[in-house]
Write an enzyme that holds these catalytic residues in place. Structure first.
Site, PDB file in Angstrom:
ATOM      1  N   ARG A  46      64.203  39.658  42.841  1.00 61.35           N
ATOM      2  CA  ARG A  46      62.968  38.874  42.814  1.00 61.35           C
ATOM      3  C   ARG A  46      62.839  38.097  44.121  1.00 61.35           C
ATOM      4  O   ARG A  46      63.833  37.789  44.777  1.00 61.35           O
ATOM      5  CB  ARG A  46      62.993  37.896  41.636  1.00 61.35           C
ATOM      6  CG  ARG A  46      62.884  38.580  40.289  1.00 61.35           C
ATOM      7  CD  ARG A  46      62.864  37.602  39.146  1.00 61.35           C
ATOM      8  NE  ARG A  46      64.131  36.929  38.969  1.00 61.35           N
ATOM      9  CZ  ARG A  46      64.414  35.716  39.389  1.00 61.35           C
ATOM     10  NH1 ARG A  46      63.493  34.983  39.985  1.00 61.35           N
ATOM     11  NH2 ARG A  46      65.597  35.194  39.199  1.00 61.35           N
ATOM     12  N   TYR A  80      60.580  46.255  43.035  1.00 55.24           N
ATOM     13  CA  TYR A  80      61.827  45.924  42.339  1.00 55.24           C
ATOM     14  C   TYR A  80      61.649  45.098  41.069  1.00 55.24           C
ATOM     15  O   TYR A  80      60.939  44.093  41.067  1.00 55.24           O
ATOM     16  CB  TYR A  80      62.764  45.163  43.274  1.00 55.24           C
ATOM     17  CG  TYR A  80      64.207  45.316  42.858  1.00 55.24           C
ATOM     18  CD1 TYR A  80      64.962  46.374  43.328  1.00 55.24           C
ATOM     19  CD2 TYR A  80      64.793  44.447  41.956  1.00 55.24           C
ATOM     20  CE1 TYR A  80      66.275  46.557  42.922  1.00 55.24           C
ATOM     21  CE2 TYR A  80      66.096  44.611  41.538  1.00 55.24           C
ATOM     22  CZ  TYR A  80      66.843  45.675  42.026  1.00 55.24           C
ATOM     23  OH  TYR A  80      68.132  45.846  41.619  1.00 55.24           O
ATOM     24  N   LYS A 130      59.144  39.404  33.580  1.00 60.71           N
ATOM     25  CA  LYS A 130      59.096  37.996  33.942  1.00 60.71           C
ATOM     26  C   LYS A 130      57.656  37.503  34.113  1.00 60.71           C
ATOM     27  O   LYS A 130      57.323  36.371  33.753  1.00 60.71           O
ATOM     28  CB  LYS A 130      59.910  37.725  35.208  1.00 60.71           C
ATOM     29  CG  LYS A 130      61.410  38.014  35.033  1.00 60.71           C
ATOM     30  CD  LYS A 130      61.936  37.299  33.875  1.00 60.71           C
ATOM     31  CE  LYS A 130      63.392  37.396  33.467  1.00 60.71           C
ATOM     32  NZ  LYS A 130      64.468  37.900  34.177  1.00 60.71           N
ATOM     33  N   HIS A 150      63.497  32.229  28.585  1.00 58.13           N
ATOM     34  CA  HIS A 150      64.433  33.127  29.272  1.00 58.13           C
ATOM     35  C   HIS A 150      65.754  33.077  28.512  1.00 58.13           C
ATOM     36  O   HIS A 150      66.708  32.449  28.957  1.00 58.13           O
ATOM     37  CB  HIS A 150      64.604  32.648  30.727  1.00 58.13           C
ATOM     38  CG  HIS A 150      65.354  33.594  31.612  1.00 58.13           C
ATOM     39  ND1 HIS A 150      66.065  33.167  32.717  1.00 58.13           N
ATOM     40  CD2 HIS A 150      65.496  34.939  31.587  1.00 58.13           C
ATOM     41  CE1 HIS A 150      66.611  34.212  33.317  1.00 58.13           C
ATOM     42  NE2 HIS A 150      66.280  35.294  32.657  1.00 58.13           N
ATOM     43  N   SER A 210      69.519  33.561  35.840  1.00 56.79           N
ATOM     44  CA  SER A 210      69.709  34.969  36.186  1.00 56.79           C
ATOM     45  C   SER A 210      71.146  35.232  36.629  1.00 56.79           C
ATOM     46  O   SER A 210      71.708  34.475  37.414  1.00 56.79           O
ATOM     47  CB  SER A 210      68.747  35.349  37.311  1.00 56.79           C
ATOM     48  OG  SER A 210      67.429  35.122  36.887  1.00 56.79           O
ATOM     49  N   CYS A 241      73.880  34.966  34.927  1.00 53.63           N
ATOM     50  CA  CYS A 241      74.842  33.966  34.443  1.00 53.63           C
ATOM     51  C   CYS A 241      75.347  34.283  33.038  1.00 53.63           C
ATOM     52  O   CYS A 241      75.872  33.412  32.353  1.00 53.63           O
ATOM     53  CB  CYS A 241      74.227  32.578  34.486  1.00 53.63           C
ATOM     54  SG  CYS A 241      73.964  31.998  36.165  1.00 53.63           S
ATOM     55  N   GLY A 242      75.156  35.521  32.585  1.00 56.63           N
ATOM     56  CA  GLY A 242      75.870  35.925  31.379  1.00 56.63           C
ATOM     57  C   GLY A 242      75.082  36.149  30.102  1.00 56.63           C
ATOM     58  O   GLY A 242      75.689  36.229  29.034  1.00 56.63           O
ATOM     59  N   ASP A 282      67.412  39.006  27.317  1.00 54.35           N
ATOM     60  CA  ASP A 282      66.797  38.314  28.458  1.00 54.35           C
ATOM     61  C   ASP A 282      65.657  37.371  28.081  1.00 54.35           C
ATOM     62  O   ASP A 282      65.527  36.317  28.680  1.00 54.35           O
ATOM     63  CB  ASP A 282      66.289  39.352  29.471  1.00 54.35           C
ATOM     64  CG  ASP A 282      66.065  38.768  30.868  1.00 54.35           C
ATOM     65  OD1 ASP A 282      66.957  38.064  31.367  1.00 54.35           O
ATOM     66  OD2 ASP A 282      64.993  39.011  31.456  1.00 54.35           O
ATOM     67  N   ARG A 290      71.266  47.253  39.286  1.00 54.81           N
ATOM     68  CA  ARG A 290      70.880  47.144  37.872  1.00 54.81           C
ATOM     69  C   ARG A 290      70.897  48.496  37.169  1.00 54.81           C
ATOM     70  O   ARG A 290      70.770  49.542  37.808  1.00 54.81           O
ATOM     71  CB  ARG A 290      69.456  46.573  37.773  1.00 54.81           C
ATOM     72  CG  ARG A 290      69.302  45.166  38.361  1.00 54.81           C
ATOM     73  CD  ARG A 290      69.268  44.120  37.293  1.00 54.81           C
ATOM     74  NE  ARG A 290      69.358  42.765  37.846  1.00 54.81           N
ATOM     75  CZ  ARG A 290      69.352  41.680  37.074  1.00 54.81           C
ATOM     76  NH1 ARG A 290      69.244  41.774  35.770  1.00 54.81           N
ATOM     77  NH2 ARG A 290      69.469  40.481  37.616  1.00 54.81           N
TER      78      ARG A 290
HETATM   79  P1  GTP Z   1      69.807  38.473  34.309  1.00 53.35           P
HETATM   80  O1  GTP Z   1      69.632  39.883  33.823  1.00 53.35           O
HETATM   81  O2  GTP Z   1      69.712  38.361  35.795  1.00 53.35           O
HETATM   82  O3  GTP Z   1      68.927  37.503  33.629  1.00 53.35           O
HETATM   83  O4  GTP Z   1      71.383  38.099  34.070  1.00 53.35           O
HETATM   84  P2  GTP Z   1      72.238  37.750  32.765  1.00 53.35           P
HETATM   85  O5  GTP Z   1      72.117  36.306  32.452  1.00 53.35           O
HETATM   86  O6  GTP Z   1      71.959  38.711  31.670  1.00 53.35           O
HETATM   87  O7  GTP Z   1      73.747  37.961  33.306  1.00 53.35           O
HETATM   88  P3  GTP Z   1      74.841  39.068  32.926  1.00 53.35           P
HETATM   89  O8  GTP Z   1      75.281  38.987  31.508  1.00 53.35           O
HETATM   90  O9  GTP Z   1      74.349  40.392  33.392  1.00 53.35           O
HETATM   91  O10 GTP Z   1      76.066  38.621  33.833  1.00 53.35           O
HETATM   92  C1  GTP Z   1      75.967  38.509  35.221  1.00 53.35           C
HETATM   93  C2  GTP Z   1      77.332  38.475  35.849  1.00 53.35           C
HETATM   94  O11 GTP Z   1      78.096  37.402  35.286  1.00 53.35           O
HETATM   95  C3  GTP Z   1      78.125  39.752  35.637  1.00 53.35           C
HETATM   96  O12 GTP Z   1      78.772  40.099  36.842  1.00 53.35           O
HETATM   97  C4  GTP Z   1      79.120  39.367  34.593  1.00 53.35           C
HETATM   98  O13 GTP Z   1      80.293  40.122  34.701  1.00 53.35           O
HETATM   99  C5  GTP Z   1      79.349  37.873  34.827  1.00 53.35           C
HETATM  100  N1  GTP Z   1      79.696  37.176  33.558  1.00 53.35           N
HETATM  101  C6  GTP Z   1      79.030  37.288  32.375  1.00 53.35           C
HETATM  102  N2  GTP Z   1      79.628  36.551  31.404  1.00 53.35           N
HETATM  103  C7  GTP Z   1      80.688  35.958  31.983  1.00 53.35           C
HETATM  104  C8  GTP Z   1      81.715  35.066  31.498  1.00 53.35           C
HETATM  105  O14 GTP Z   1      81.757  34.679  30.325  1.00 53.35           O
HETATM  106  N3  GTP Z   1      82.630  34.634  32.424  1.00 53.35           N
HETATM  107  C9  GTP Z   1      82.632  35.049  33.728  1.00 53.35           C
HETATM  108  N4  GTP Z   1      83.553  34.587  34.548  1.00 53.35           N
HETATM  109  N5  GTP Z   1      81.677  35.891  34.203  1.00 53.35           N
HETATM  110  C10 GTP Z   1      80.721  36.341  33.358  1.00 53.35           C
HETATM  111  C1  SPV Z   2      66.446  37.962  36.294  1.00 59.09           C
HETATM  112  O1  SPV Z   2      66.476  37.839  37.533  1.00 59.09           O
HETATM  113  O2  SPV Z   2      66.518  36.985  35.522  1.00 59.09           O
HETATM  114  C2  SPV Z   2      66.362  39.305  35.698  1.00 59.09           C
HETATM  115  C3  SPV Z   2      66.086  40.426  36.600  1.00 59.09           C
HETATM  116  O3  SPV Z   2      66.464  39.456  34.493  1.00 59.09           O
HETATM  117  S1  SPV Z   2      64.409  40.569  36.952  1.00 59.09           S
HETATM  118  O4  SPV Z   2      63.787  41.415  35.942  1.00 59.09           O
HETATM  119  O5  SPV Z   2      64.306  41.213  38.273  1.00 59.09           O
HETATM  120  O6  SPV Z   2      63.771  39.281  36.951  1.00 59.09           O
HETATM  121 MN    MN Z   3      66.791  37.424  33.447  1.00 59.47          MN
END
Ligand code: GTP
Ligand code: SPV
Ligand code: MN
Length: 620
Positions: free
Chosen positions: A71, A213, A222, A242, A264, A266-267, A289, A387
């Site tokens: 983004r 993207y 979003k 979110h 984003s 952050c897990g 999400d 992704r």
């Molecule tokens: P968006 O799709 O961008 O909104 O991200 P999201 O909040 O769904 O994050 P996602 O679960 O994909 O995790 C993003 C990154 O954080 C990955 O590289 C994970 O491996 C890492 N991660 C997720 N959960 C944890 C956790 O509990 N501890 C640690 N250390 N890293 C984590």
């Molecule tokens: C985020 O950035 O929080 C995502 C990926 O989930 S995007 O759809 O590009 O916003």
């Molecule tokens: Mn997201």
């Protein structure tokens, strides 16, 4: 079906207007069929934009340009009539001016390309909470992704009727092909300064130009489901967030649903699909999400996942960290900016095993794989925001009721972010307003998902409710809306039906302790189930907490630590204590730098919470 066959007069007129402006070579109304998907994917493969993966059935890899990997918040606009309505945290341009600029860019922008008309639904078809949109795009990649991420195509038309509500979403990659020019395998997009991700909240209109993207281009996600939906939700008294949605079952078979807002990357996806490390507990996924939540007649808050797929972060996804996501993305999946192996599979940092032989990195360069999964920063084989786009129904832990039209009743709401210090593993708010306060102060390290500028990654910024880049109106008014939602429930005598609110932090760090992988003091992932279990019991009012200056925290022995590695057991006292000095600094920063941004839009209830927190800390 052609545009002429569309029964909805306003949709038809809007498409005709856009066709006149963008001048595509032809217009295709998408039916959402498998044949159409296969035809468009073949077009991408033939154009050198997609690579079929020998190792994953019906799956393909795309590579974007380095200027189009995430983004672009600096090019994202909330173009409300009044600047004040966009608020201090959004970029604003006067709608008349922005439209004039963008009309200039849109004029003739689809030369040499096809305009695709995608009718889509956000939410289970026919759900009373679902909403409808039409995206016009000149990108096959967008059509293919929208096909996975939303309910799209012919089946949706009946829900529009002849005059139903819809959100018009216009998208162009901003790369016309004049005089027979071809993409020649180069991801089409415009320069950064010509990218515009624009929202006109009063008109419920989205105009996106110059990026292909993710959130910039898949406009149901979003742009619609958050930036436009937050505006609608405020007006109609519900919440567009979110947030992931998970279904949690305890060893006795009792079920609770939990949502969680983390910024984003952050897990959210990981928590939504976690495999508990404590016996007898089960987590199933409703969404990873976005959550749309409305009050039911019983006074409880019900959530739907408006999406139909996962647009998940690939790096870090392994059989150890998120087996369910890997399984969901094992077929019928689109990968973007991952590395390609010699035997036709994808690879990324943190996939759990080293790559062999040569790899084609996300920039298209062939390099020798490293014996250890560790590249110098900035030279990763997969982009940090690479992704996968996978159908939700392929997820082994998808909840049976994930498409329930009325949604699932929410017991707990979590806030969180990447905070290396101060914020403990978990604490609970005293009441609804204190929970809104906790949401309003969320901070996190910036990740590669939210910026194309790698130098920003890792810096801490406040990201209230993890919705900072996704709120379609003044963030101060958004806080007020949350306060109002609680007050309305109280007025209906249903305060006790409101979800309980928690703040979690999986990301405390001690960089000096070499025994901790990545310096993380908490193992995270499946072990987060230990915290979920405590939260589950909190929702039942169990006596498993102590009252502290910052809120309710696990009392000694209340967190299930059975089987937790000793190196992590040793961290527990530090990550479950109140860091008085750290919190006082936090209060000072909120008072001096965060809250003043919102001026008169800041609800007085939140200033009161801040005063209260500071005085409790000072007394402690
Ligand atoms: P968006 O799709 O961008 O909104 O991200 P999201 O909040 O769904 O994050 P996602 O679960 O994909 O995790 C993003 C990154 O954080 C990955 O590289 C994970 O491996 C890492 N991660 C997720 N959960 C944890 C956790 O509990 N501890 C640690 N250390 N890293 C984590
Ligand atoms: C985020 O950035 O929080 C995502 C990926 O989930 S995007 O759809 O590009 O916003
Ligand atoms: Mn997201």
């Amino acid at each position: 079906m052609t545009v002429n066959d569309i029964k909805h007069a306003r949709i038809k007129a809007w498409i005709e207007e856009c066709v006149k402006m963008c001048e595509p070579d032809n217009v295709v109304v998408c039916d959402g069929s498998t044949a159409e998907y296969d035809r468009l994917m073949k077009k991408c493969v033939d154009a050198g934009l997609a690579t079929p993966l020998a190792k994953k059935p019906n799956s393909f890899l795309f590579r974007s340009l380095p200027s189009d990997v995430a983004r672009v918040e600096s090019r994202t606009f909330i173009s409300s009539v009044k600047e004040e309505d966009a608020g201090p945290t959004n970029h604003w341009i006067d709608p008349k001016e922005l439209k004039a600029t963008m009309k200039g860019l849109y004029t003739g922008c689809m030369h040499g390309r096809t305009m695709y008309v995608i009718p889509f639904c956000m939410g289970p078809l026919g759900s009373p909470i679902a909403k409808y949109g039409v995206e016009l795009t000149d990108s096959e990649y967008v059509v293919l992704n929208m096909d996975i991420m939303t309910r799209a195509g012919e089946k949706v038309w009946e829900y529009f009727g002849t005059d139903g509500d819809f959100v018009p979403c216009l998208h162009s990659v901003g790369k016309p092909l004049n005089n027979g020019e071809k993409d020649n395998g180069v991801w089409p997009c415009a320069d950064v300064e010509h990218k515009y991700i624009s929202h006109f909240p009063e008109e419920r209109l989205i105009w996106s130009y110059g990026s292909g993207y993710g959130g910039n281009a898949l406009l149901g996600k979003k742009c619609f489901a958050l930036r436009i939906a937050t505006v609608i939700a405020r007006e109609e008294g519900w919440l567009a967030e979110h947030m992931l949605i998970l279904k949690l079952t305890n060893p006795q078979g009792e079920v609770k649903y939990v949502t969680g807002a983390f910024p984003s990357a952050c897990g959210k996806t990981n928590l939504a699909m976690l495999i508990p490390t404590i016996p007898g507990w089960k987590v199933e996924t409703v969404g990873d999400d976005i959550a749309w939540m409305k009050f039911g007649k019983d006074g409880r808050l019900y959530a739907i996942n408006p999406e139909a797929g996962f647009f998940g972060v690939a790096p870090g996804t392994s059989a150890q960290s998120n087996k369910n996501a890997l399984e969901a993305a094992s077929k019928n999946t689109i990968f973007t900016n991952c590395a390609l192996t010699e035997d036709g599979d994808v690879w990324w940092e943190g996939i759990g095993y080293p790559a062999k032989g040569k790899l084609v990195d996300w920039k298209g360069n062939t390099r020798d794989a490293l014996p250890k999964d560790k590249s110098p920063k900035g030279e990763e084989f997969a982009h940090p925001n690479a992704r996968f786009t996978a159908p939700a129904k392929q997820c082994p832990c998808i909840a049976s009721d994930w498409e329930s039209p009325e949604g699932v009743p929410i017991s707990a709401i979590l806030f969180g972010g990447r905070r290396p210090s101060t914020i403990p593993l978990v604490h609970q708010s005293r009441d609804w307003n204190h929970g809104v306060f906790l949401g309003s102060i969320v901070g996190s390290e910036i990740t590669a998902a939210s910026t194309i500028d790698a130098s920003q990654v890792g810096k801490i910024r406040r990201d209230p409710f993890a919705i900072l880049p996704f709120c379609g109106y003044n963030m101060g008014d958004y806080f007020q809306h949350w306060i109002d939602v609680g007050a309305a429930a109280a007025k209906r005598g249903k305060e006790d039906k409101l979800p309980k609110i928690f703040y979690v932090n999986w990301f405390r760090k001690d960089e000096d302790n070499k025994d901790l992988p990545g310096g993380f003091m908490w193992p995270g992932y499946g072990d987060n189930s230990r915290v979920l279990a405590w939260i589950f019991d909190r929702c039942d009012g169990k006596d498993n907490y102590v009252d502290t200056p910052i809120g309710f925290m696990p009392k000694e022995g209340a967190l299930n630590l059975d089987g937790l590695d000793d190196v992590y057991k040793a961290q527990i006292p530090a990550i479950t204590a109140v860091d008085k000095e750290g919190w006082l600094k936090e209060c000072k920063d909120i008072r001096e730098n965060h809250y003043p941004k919102f001026g008169k839009h800041l609800p007085k209830e939140l200033s009161e919470c801040l005063d209260d927190l500071e005085s409790r800390l000072n007394k402690a």
